[in-house]
Design a protein around this motif. Structure first.
Motif, PDB file in Angstrom:
ATOM      1  N   GLY A  73       0.797  -1.209   0.000  1.00  0.00           N
ATOM      2  CA  GLY A  73       0.000   0.000   0.000  1.00  0.00           C
ATOM      3  C   GLY A  73       0.833   1.263   0.000  1.00  0.00           C
ATOM      4  N   VAL A  74       0.154   2.382   0.243  1.00  0.00           N
ATOM      5  CA  VAL A  74       0.771   3.702   0.298  1.00  0.00           C
ATOM      6  C   VAL A  74       0.391   4.344   1.615  1.00  0.00           C
ATOM      7  N   GLU A  75       1.371   4.857   2.343  1.00  0.00           N
ATOM      8  CA  GLU A  75       1.139   5.519   3.630  1.00  0.00           C
ATOM      9  C   GLU A  75       1.454   7.001   3.471  1.00  0.00           C
ATOM     10  N   LEU A  76       0.388   7.823   3.473  1.00  0.00           N
ATOM     11  CA  LEU A  76       0.547   9.256   3.277  1.00  0.00           C
ATOM     12  C   LEU A  76       0.436  10.042   4.583  1.00  0.00           C
ATOM     13  N   ASP A  77       0.202   9.354   5.671  1.00  0.00           N
ATOM     14  CA  ASP A  77       0.108  10.014   6.979  1.00  0.00           C
ATOM     15  C   ASP A  77       1.507  10.073   7.595  1.00  0.00           C
ATOM     16  N   ILE A  78       2.063  11.273   7.668  1.00  0.00           N
ATOM     17  CA  ILE A  78       3.435  11.422   8.139  1.00  0.00           C
ATOM     18  C   ILE A  78       3.587  11.101   9.621  1.00  0.00           C
ATOM     19  N   MET A  79       2.478  11.141  10.371  1.00  0.00           N
ATOM     20  CA  MET A  79       2.537  10.916  11.821  1.00  0.00           C
ATOM     21  C   MET A  79       2.099   9.513  12.211  1.00  0.00           C
ATOM     22  N   SER A  80       1.867   8.653  11.256  1.00  0.00           N
ATOM     23  CA  SER A  80       1.358   7.316  11.605  1.00  0.00           C
ATOM     24  C   SER A  80       2.354   6.536  12.454  1.00  0.00           C
ATOM     25  N   GLY A  81       3.609   6.615  12.123  1.00  0.00           N
ATOM     26  CA  GLY A  81       4.619   5.904  12.903  1.00  0.00           C
ATOM     27  C   GLY A  81       4.721   6.423  14.322  1.00  0.00           C
ATOM     28  N   VAL A  82       4.626   7.731  14.493  1.00  0.00           N
ATOM     29  CA  VAL A  82       4.692   8.334  15.834  1.00  0.00           C
ATOM     30  C   VAL A  82       3.502   7.881  16.666  1.00  0.00           C
ATOM     31  N   PHE A 160       5.221   2.671   0.033  1.00  0.00           N
ATOM     32  CA  PHE A 160       5.611   4.066  -0.108  1.00  0.00           C
ATOM     33  C   PHE A 160       5.125   4.785   1.143  1.00  0.00           C
ATOM     34  N   ASP A 161       6.077   5.359   1.925  1.00  0.00           N
ATOM     35  CA  ASP A 161       5.743   5.941   3.227  1.00  0.00           C
ATOM     36  C   ASP A 161       6.349   7.336   3.330  1.00  0.00           C
ATOM     37  N   VAL A 162       5.477   8.353   3.460  1.00  0.00           N
ATOM     38  CA  VAL A 162       5.996   9.721   3.596  1.00  0.00           C
ATOM     39  C   VAL A 162       6.688   9.907   4.937  1.00  0.00           C
ATOM     40  N   GLY A 163       6.343   9.055   5.914  1.00  0.00           N
ATOM     41  CA  GLY A 163       7.049   9.111   7.194  1.00  0.00           C
ATOM     42  C   GLY A 163       8.520   8.767   7.042  1.00  0.00           C
ATOM     43  N   ASP A 164       8.816   7.821   6.129  1.00  0.00           N
ATOM     44  CA  ASP A 164      10.209   7.490   5.851  1.00  0.00           C
ATOM     45  C   ASP A 164      10.947   8.677   5.237  1.00  0.00           C
ATOM     46  N   LEU A 165      10.240   9.438   4.392  1.00  0.00           N
ATOM     47  CA  LEU A 165      10.844  10.645   3.823  1.00  0.00           C
ATOM     48  C   LEU A 165      11.284  11.601   4.919  1.00  0.00           C
ATOM     49  N   ALA A 166      10.413  11.782   5.898  1.00  0.00           N
ATOM     50  CA  ALA A 166      10.713  12.720   6.984  1.00  0.00           C
ATOM     51  C   ALA A 166      11.864  12.227   7.848  1.00  0.00           C
TER      52      ALA A 166
END
Length: 371
Positions: A73-82, A160-166
């Motif tokens: 999938g795709v994870e677009l929530d930047i705070m999901s990991g937190v 694809f994880d925007v959290g990884d980008l951050a």
């Protein structure tokens, strides 16, 4: 654990092999750009090579074993990991270490700290550029995962994880901050290395090593190509491939032929040229001097190792030992071949047309002792 160790081991092995292949061009580039070979800069480039291979391995591995896997999938929530970390029931730090979300976040930060560090120390980039490049590299990784390695696979197998980008970008920033204290030293060292260097024993031996590596890698690579051709297109196998053909013998001689031409045309071998050396001729004419230094240098060594007769097995150890001792015992580290050829070597920036530049000002006779 194997999923973490396997890409690292692959990167270390492939990085080591690639580093050996790139030694000669790396040495040549270092001497031409900075006048010498810096130990820490060499370590830095090796670390950068292995690091980039590790990044790519962690991006691609593990590869799906079959084509019927489920798309990621795709994870677009930047705070999901937190939020996963915050919602994880833990009473102490030891419990937190077992939280996979925390470990993923921490590893994503740690993974890009070397990138920021190397951007600052190896490439002298600032905080902003190092961080921006870290973001760009992370975006390339995530896009590669999103596009199923740019269409090579039927569907994405990594998220694809925007959290990884951050977190990757944060790691690059931390690495560049950590390297701040080293930047001033790196710049001063670069300025100092641009000046001509004396001909030391280490420099001569580095040239010898580059020569042997050039012969081994190019000769072995050409022979391997011929054997692959025999195995694939000609269908040979077993005993047929174990037999050395005349073609393999001829292509194996190509590297030494190149070395011969380099010496006869330019006066120095590939390795000597890599470490920025040039010939200085004395009592023997240039043509005969070049021929003698090839015969009693690299050409003689290759002949003694290639000709299978009892005499060569006796002569080779003495020839090798005399060549090594000659570098230490002769004036200006000229070595055995140059001593016989009536020549010497010097930093190429101090030589013009086989004569030291100082001779233009009337100091040519004293030049060799000044090297």
């Amino acid at each position: 654990m194997n999923e973490l160790l396997t890409p690292a081991l692959i990167a270390l092995f492939s990085g080591g092999v690639l580093a050996v292949v790139l030694i000669v061009p790396f040495v040549a580039t270092s001497y031409r750009r900075r006048g010498g070979l810096s130990f820490w800069r060499s370590i830095g480039w090796l670390a950068f090579l292995v690091y980039m291979l590790a990044i790519w391995c962690y991006t691609l591995l593990p590869i799906p074993g079959s084509a019927d896997y489920r798309a990621s999938g795709v994870e677009l929530d930047i705070m999901s990991g937190v939020r996963e970390i915050a919602n994880y029931p833990h009473a102490n730090l030891q419990d937190l270490v077992h939280n996979t979300a925390f470990l993923q976040l921490a590893l994503n930060v740690v993974l890009f700290i070397p990138f920021g560090f190397l951007m600052r120390t190896l490439f002298q980039r600032g905080f902003f550029v190092s961080t921006l490049l870290g973001f760009a590299l992370s975006l390339l990784i995530e896009t590669t995962q999103l596009t199923a390695v740019w269409g090579l696979f039927p569907r994405p197998y990594r998220v694809f994880d925007v959290g990884d980008l951050a977190t990757n970008t944060l790691g690059a920033l931390l690495g560049s901050l950590l390297a701040f204290v080293f930047v001033g030293f790196a710049r001063r060292e670069e300025v100092r290395q641009r000046e001509p260097r004396p001909v030391t024993a280490g420099r001569r031996f580095l040239g010898f090593f580059c020569d042997l590596l050039f012969l081994g890698l190019l000769g072995g690579g050409l022979v391997l190509m011929v054997r692959v051709y025999r195995a694939t297109l000609l269908g040979q196998s077993g005993a047929e491939l174990a037999t050395t053909t005349q073609t393999e013998t001829l292509v194996g001689l190509i590297p030494i032929a190149i070395q011969y031409l380099c010496v006869m045309i330019g006066g120095v071998t590939v390795g000597e040229s890599a470490v920025l050396l040039a010939p200085v001729y004395h009592r023997v004419p240039a043509f005969f001097s070049r021929l003698l230094r090839f015969v009693f240098g690299l050409g003689g060594y290759v002949a003694l190792t290639s000709i299978d007769v009892p005499a060569t097995a006796i002569i080779l150890p003495f020839f090798t030992l005399a060549s090594i001792i000659g570098v230490w015992a002769t004036r200006d580290r000229r070595g055995l071949a140059d001593a016989i050829a009536g020549s010497s070597v010097a930093d190429r920036r101090l030589v013009r047309g086989g004569e030291p530049r100082e001779s233009i000002g009337g100091r040519g006779e004293n030049y060799p002792s000044q090297m």
